[in-house]
Each structure stands twice: as structure tokens, then as C-alpha cells.
Design a protein around this motif. Structure first.
Motif, PDB file in Angstrom:
ATOM      1  N   ALA A   1       0.870   2.655   7.913  1.00  5.95           N
ATOM      2  CA  ALA A   1      -0.561   2.383   7.755  1.00  5.95           C
ATOM      3  C   ALA A   1      -0.855   0.912   8.018  1.00  5.95           C
ATOM      4  O   ALA A   1      -1.899   0.569   8.595  1.00  5.95           O
ATOM      5  N   LEU A   2       0.058   0.040   7.613  1.00  5.30           N
ATOM      6  CA  LEU A   2      -0.117  -1.384   7.885  1.00  5.30           C
ATOM      7  C   LEU A   2      -0.061  -1.653   9.387  1.00  5.30           C
ATOM      8  O   LEU A   2      -0.869  -2.440   9.919  1.00  5.30           O
TER       9      LEU A   2
ATOM     10  N   PHE B   1       4.064   2.880   3.176  1.00  2.43           N
ATOM     11  CA  PHE B   1       2.780   2.371   3.660  1.00  2.43           C
ATOM     12  C   PHE B   1       2.924   1.452   4.870  1.00  2.43           C
ATOM     13  O   PHE B   1       1.909   0.943   5.368  1.00  2.43           O
TER      14      PHE B   1
ATOM     15  N   THR C   1      -3.286  -0.749  10.892  1.00  2.00           N
ATOM     16  CA  THR C   1      -4.303  -1.779  10.635  1.00  2.00           C
ATOM     17  C   THR C   1      -4.151  -2.949  11.594  1.00  2.00           C
ATOM     18  O   THR C   1      -5.140  -3.452  12.145  1.00  2.00           O
TER      19      THR C   1
ATOM     20  N   ILE D   1       0.818  -2.025  -1.685  1.00  2.00           N
ATOM     21  CA  ILE D   1      -0.098  -2.280  -0.573  1.00  2.00           C
ATOM     22  C   ILE D   1      -0.581  -3.723  -0.600  1.00  2.00           C
ATOM     23  O   ILE D   1      -0.686  -4.383   0.445  1.00  2.00           O
TER      24      ILE D   1
ATOM     25  N   GLY E   1      -6.186   3.192   8.482  1.00  4.24           N
ATOM     26  CA  GLY E   1      -5.384   2.018   8.203  1.00  4.24           C
ATOM     27  C   GLY E   1      -4.994   1.905   6.750  1.00  4.24           C
ATOM     28  O   GLY E   1      -5.190   2.820   5.934  1.00  4.24           O
ATOM     29  N   ILE E   2      -4.439   0.751   6.394  1.00  3.08           N
ATOM     30  CA  ILE E   2      -3.926   0.572   5.047  1.00  3.08           C
ATOM     31  C   ILE E   2      -5.048   0.458   4.017  1.00  3.08           C
ATOM     32  O   ILE E   2      -4.829   0.703   2.823  1.00  3.08           O
TER      33      ILE E   2
ATOM     34  N   ALA F   1      -8.672  -4.002   7.252  1.00  7.32           N
ATOM     35  CA  ALA F   1      -8.219  -3.498   5.953  1.00  7.32           C
ATOM     36  C   ALA F   1      -9.409  -3.122   5.075  1.00  7.32           C
ATOM     37  O   ALA F   1      -9.388  -2.107   4.377  1.00  7.32           O
TER      38      ALA F   1
ATOM     39  N   GLU G   1      -5.527   3.828   2.467  1.00  5.83           N
ATOM     40  CA  GLU G   1      -4.477   4.120   1.492  1.00  5.83           C
ATOM     41  C   GLU G   1      -4.698   3.338   0.198  1.00  5.83           C
ATOM     42  O   GLU G   1      -4.451   3.849  -0.901  1.00  5.83           O
ATOM     43  N   LEU G   2      -5.187   2.114   0.318  1.00  3.54           N
ATOM     44  CA  LEU G   2      -5.463   1.308  -0.869  1.00  3.54           C
ATOM     45  C   LEU G   2      -6.599   1.912  -1.678  1.00  3.54           C
ATOM     46  O   LEU G   2      -6.555   1.914  -2.922  1.00  3.54           O
TER      47      LEU G   2
ATOM     48  N   LEU H   1      -0.125  -6.396   2.421  1.00  5.85           N
ATOM     49  CA  LEU H   1      -1.254  -7.118   2.997  1.00  5.85           C
ATOM     50  C   LEU H   1      -1.069  -8.626   2.877  1.00  5.85           C
ATOM     51  O   LEU H   1      -1.336  -9.373   3.835  1.00  5.85           O
TER      52      LEU H   1
END
Length: 290
Positions: free
Chosen positions: A91-92, A88, A95, A262, A240-241, A231, A244-245, A266
């Protein structure tokens, strides 16, 4: 003409009596306002509880069940946590990129809008109320509403999130920047005007150097907020993340270990940028390290 000397002199007891009367009135008004506020809060809570699918008092004891389920599954699959963190990480980064791009675009727009909305600096003084109301509107509309509209038009992805956050950032930073502009000295501006400088040159050379540290300080603070906002917008399909979350926390997916990873990413990211921005803001304002 009335004899002023015949009036009774004001004594210490009179002053004390007036002060106590004023204090009692202030306490009475404060108590009335507090009572109204409490009544509104209670009424609002009762209305929300009545319209909710399940009553708050019936389900409050289950409030820790979901976090406990996420934590227990994450502990069971702890060996897989490092792999999830790496999975992940892109993706972070996306973001953070959304937050950085939207903050930069929003700050640039806020500088222009704030200068146009500041008395003594505005290019068109009669339009100052117009620019102020525009910033009010931009600040009042939540990012998620703008993102939902843009996702409907442009489709899911990071672009709607970036535009939505930048739009809101212009309004938020524009308000702060305009307050900073009001404290700027007009002498450099007047000097530049006397030698024939146009409005852009007066702002760039006479105002920006004075307010740049405060601009940067507020922009860094807004960058922290925009990381959280980007986010959150991921939950509505803005990439973004957050996206995924949302997928990891869906019921019945059995991916709560991914959700825990995740959350960790974050948390570490927000703490990191909070410390960095606090350090640099302190350096800009006070000229020393935190």
C-alpha cells in the motif's frame, strides 16, 4: 520668483524628527493591523468553539488520550509490528506510485502552462491573463475536493487521487515555473527565431536548457508534498496507504497496532524522500553534495 537661498537649510534635527515621526506612524499602523488580526482570530475561534459538538476548553485535557491508546496497544503487540510493516508495504508503494505519476504529469502540464503564461515567451501573448487565471483556479481548488468529485464519477481507487493531485500540481508548479521563465535570457530564443525555428523549437532548445535545474528542483520539492497528499486522499477512498490507515484507526476495530505500523512507514518514507530530494536539489543548484 521666490528666493531659494532665503529658505532655511535642512538640519540634522529636522531629518531626525521626520524619521522618528515616520517610525511612529509605521508602528501605529503595524499595531493596528496586529490588533485587527488578533480580533479576527479570537472571533473565529469563539465561533468555531460555539458550533463545535464539544467545547475546546472542556476537552483539551483529553487531547493525548487517543495517541496514548494507540501507543499502548502498539507496545502490547510489538512482536507483530514487523509483520504489519510487510503487510502494508504494498500500500505504501502504491501511495508513492500515485505521488510519482501525478508529479510527472503535473510537471509536464506546468511546463506548458508556464511557457504560455510568461511574457516574452508566450505563444499567444494576448491569452497570458487567461492561462494565469487557469493556473490560479487549479491551484486554488484543494486536491480532496477534486478527488471526491472524481471518486463519485470513477469510483474509489488510485486513479482519482492521481488525477486530483496532478491537477493541483499543474497550478502550483506552473506558478513557480513561470517565475523561473521570467529570468531566462531571450537571446537564444531570438537567435533561434532568426533562423526560422517555430515556437516549440524555441522553447525546447532556447529556454528549457536554461531553466531545467530549477524545474527539477521545484518538481522534487513538489514530489515530497504529493506523497503526503496521496496519503491523505486515501482517507476518502482514493487508495494507497491512507485507506489502510483509515481502516486501522476506525473506532472499535482494535487495530491500533496496525495504525502504528502505518505511521512508522509513512514517517520513514517521508524522511527518506525528503533527504533524497534535498540532496539532489542541492546538487542541481549548487553543483555539490549536501
Amino acid at each position: 520668483m521666490a528666493d531659494i537661498s532665503a529658505q532655511a537649510p535642512i538640519t540634522t534635527d529636522d531629518i531626525r524628527h521626520d524619521y522618528m515621526a515616520m517610525t511612529r506612524r509605521k508602528r501605529l499602523y503595524s499595531g493596528a493591523i496586529l490588533a485587527i488580526f488578533v480580533a479576527l482570530m479570537v472571533a473565529g475561534f469563539d465561533l468555531a468553539d460555539a458550533r463545535n459538538a464539544g467545547g475546546f476548553w472542556d476537552g483539551w485535557h483529553n487531547i493525548l488520550d487517543f495517541p496514548a491508546q494507540v501507543l499502548s496497544e502498539a507496545i502490547e503487540k510489538a512482536p507483530e509490528l514487523p509483520a504489519h510493516l510487510l503487510t502494508f508495504l504494498p500500500a505504501l508503494i502504491e501511495t508513492v506510485n500515485i505521488a510519482a505519476a501525478s508529479t510527472l504529469l503535473g510537471a509536464i502540464g506546468a511546463i506548458v502552462m508556464s511557457l504560455l503564461a510568461t511574457r516574452g515567451l508566450a505563444r499567444w501573448p494576448r491569452l497570458i491573463p487567461v492561462f494565469r487565471r487557469i493556473m490560479d483556479i487549479m491551484r486554488a481548488v484543494p486536491e480532496i475536493v477534486i478527488a471526491l468529485i472524481l471518486i463519485f464519477v470513477l469510483g474509489g481507487g488510485p486513479v482519482p487521487a492521481m488525477i486530483a493531485i496532478a491537477f493541483h500540481t499543474v497550478g502550483a508548479l506552473g506558478k513557480l515555473f513561470s517565475e523561473v521563465n521570467e529570468n531566462a535570457s531571450l537571446k537564444p530564443v531570438e537567435g533561434l527565431q532568426s533562423v526560422g525555428a517555430n515556437w516549440s523549437q524555441r522553447m525546447l532548445l532556447g529556454v528549457i536548457p536554461q531553466v531545467a535545474p530549477n524545474y527539477l528542483s521545484y518538481t522534487l520539492l513538489r514530489f515530497e508534498i504529493n506523497i503526503r497528499a496521496s496519503a491523505i486522499l486515501g482517507f476518502v477512498g482514493a487508495g494507497g496507504i491512507g485507506y489502510e490507515l483509515k481502516n486501522a484507526m476506525s473506532w472499535g476495530q482494535g487495530k491500533f497496532d496496525e495504525a502504528a505500523a502505518i505511521f512508522i512507514l509513512l514517517f520513514l518514507t517521508i524522511v527518506l524522500f525528503d533527504q533524497l530530494s534535498s540532496y539532489f536539489r542541492d546538487r542541481l543548484i549548487k553543483g555539490r553534495g549536501a
